[in-house]
Scaffold this active site. Sequence first.
Site, PDB file in Angstrom:
ATOM      1  N   SER A 114       9.646  61.239  16.953  1.00  0.00           N
ATOM      2  CA  SER A 114      11.105  61.333  16.819  1.00  0.00           C
ATOM      3  C   SER A 114      11.494  61.957  15.476  1.00  0.00           C
ATOM      4  O   SER A 114      10.745  61.887  14.495  1.00  0.00           O
ATOM      5  CB  SER A 114      11.731  59.951  16.937  1.00  0.00           C
ATOM      6  OG  SER A 114      11.251  59.296  18.098  1.00  0.00           O
TER       7      SER A 114
HETATM    8  N1  SAH Z   1       7.344  55.941  17.868  1.00  0.00           N
HETATM    9  C1  SAH Z   1       6.673  57.130  18.315  1.00  0.00           C
HETATM   10  C2  SAH Z   1       7.516  57.936  19.277  1.00  0.00           C
HETATM   11  C3  SAH Z   1       6.687  58.409  20.431  1.00  0.00           C
HETATM   12  S1  SAH Z   1       7.590  59.072  21.779  1.00  0.00           S
HETATM   13  C4  SAH Z   1       6.203  57.957  17.140  1.00  0.00           C
HETATM   14  O1  SAH Z   1       6.479  57.597  15.977  1.00  0.00           O
HETATM   15  O2  SAH Z   1       5.499  58.948  17.382  1.00  0.00           O
HETATM   16  C5  SAH Z   1       7.739  57.691  22.845  1.00  0.00           C
HETATM   17  C6  SAH Z   1       6.485  57.107  23.415  1.00  0.00           C
HETATM   18  O3  SAH Z   1       6.865  56.107  24.356  1.00  0.00           O
HETATM   19  C7  SAH Z   1       5.577  58.075  24.174  1.00  0.00           C
HETATM   20  O4  SAH Z   1       4.323  58.103  23.572  1.00  0.00           O
HETATM   21  C8  SAH Z   1       5.502  57.482  25.589  1.00  0.00           C
HETATM   22  O5  SAH Z   1       4.236  57.615  26.192  1.00  0.00           O
HETATM   23  C9  SAH Z   1       5.840  56.015  25.317  1.00  0.00           C
HETATM   24  N2  SAH Z   1       6.327  55.256  26.463  1.00  0.00           N
HETATM   25  C10 SAH Z   1       7.194  55.616  27.444  1.00  0.00           C
HETATM   26  N3  SAH Z   1       7.360  54.606  28.323  1.00  0.00           N
HETATM   27  C11 SAH Z   1       6.581  53.569  27.872  1.00  0.00           C
HETATM   28  C12 SAH Z   1       6.307  52.259  28.345  1.00  0.00           C
HETATM   29  N4  SAH Z   1       6.837  51.755  29.472  1.00  0.00           N
HETATM   30  N5  SAH Z   1       5.469  51.481  27.631  1.00  0.00           N
HETATM   31  C13 SAH Z   1       4.871  51.944  26.499  1.00  0.00           C
HETATM   32  N6  SAH Z   1       5.076  53.174  26.014  1.00  0.00           N
HETATM   33  C14 SAH Z   1       5.924  53.979  26.689  1.00  0.00           C
END
Ligand code: SAH
Length: 272
Positions: A114
């Site tokens: 993000s």
């Molecule tokens: N906080 C992260 C943002 C990653 S983007 C960072 O600092 O990089 C959001 C993430 O949420 C993705 O990796 C995606 O695979 C995950 N995601 C989506 N649905 C999810 C779920 N039900 N449980 C766990 N992770 C999930």
Amino acid sequence: MSGPGQPTARKPRFPASAVPAPGPTPRGHVLRPQRPVQQAAQDAARRAAPSGVGLDSDAVRLRMVQRLQAGGIRCEPVLQSMSQVLRHLFVDSALAAQAYEDTSLPIGLGQTISKPSVVARMLSLLHEGSRARELGHLGRAMEIGTGCGYQAALLCLLARQVVSIERLEPLHEQARQRLAPWRAQRLMLIWGDGMLGHGPSAPYDSIISAAGGDDIPAAWMEQLAVGGRLVAPVQSDAHGGHMLLVVDRHAEGWARTLHEPVHFVPLKSGAQ
Ligand code: SAH
């Protein structure tokens, strides 16, 4: 060398009080200064740093933090944490030069890290929850969507205990390696469906989601402590996209407040 009147970029200029509280001190005599923990994490991370890009310098993070401040972020602990975590080590080395710009970047498997301004905004909102204000930190925190692990590293500086869940195994595995120094201290990384939360460590003082769904899963509402706060993107029919939602749990129930529009990857069920 810095001359008179010139800023010294070596240390971020934040009051010592902004440093998050040390780990639990059950009987009041086991003091664990935060600094060595941070140092260990950063030293470990630096070993994998791309060389010659000048991104190890505190000055690049200080500039990012100054831009966040100019954009209205006032929460000192959040600014402090973002001045300390080396964001470029959480992205592919080919993208490292863009790591301190206010942009989301691909982290593989169609997911993104993000934007710093959105991360800062969400963590600041979390910090304004009534339990967090009482504690002075985020207490026991749960993150849904570990992704590359950047926000999980920030949470390690802002909370006492962190549970972070990722549904995509390769991202989870990569984060396990990157965040090894934190895992020994206060971080639990879980591969699984974050829509179910993580019951064994509940209740949580703070819950944050990095992926947006149609609504907030019931498990998160249940696992939020009374006095705790949840911050997540959620689909808004009126807006036609995601909006930031804050949920505060009171003794009598849950209060929801919608904030600004945001853009997030989708919250999906099931682990892969
Ligand atoms: N906080 C992260 C943002 C990653 S983007 C960072 O600092 O990089 C959001 C993430 O949420 C993705 O990796 C995606 O695979 C995950 N995601 C989506 N649905 C999810 C779920 N039900 N449980 C766990 N992770 C999930």
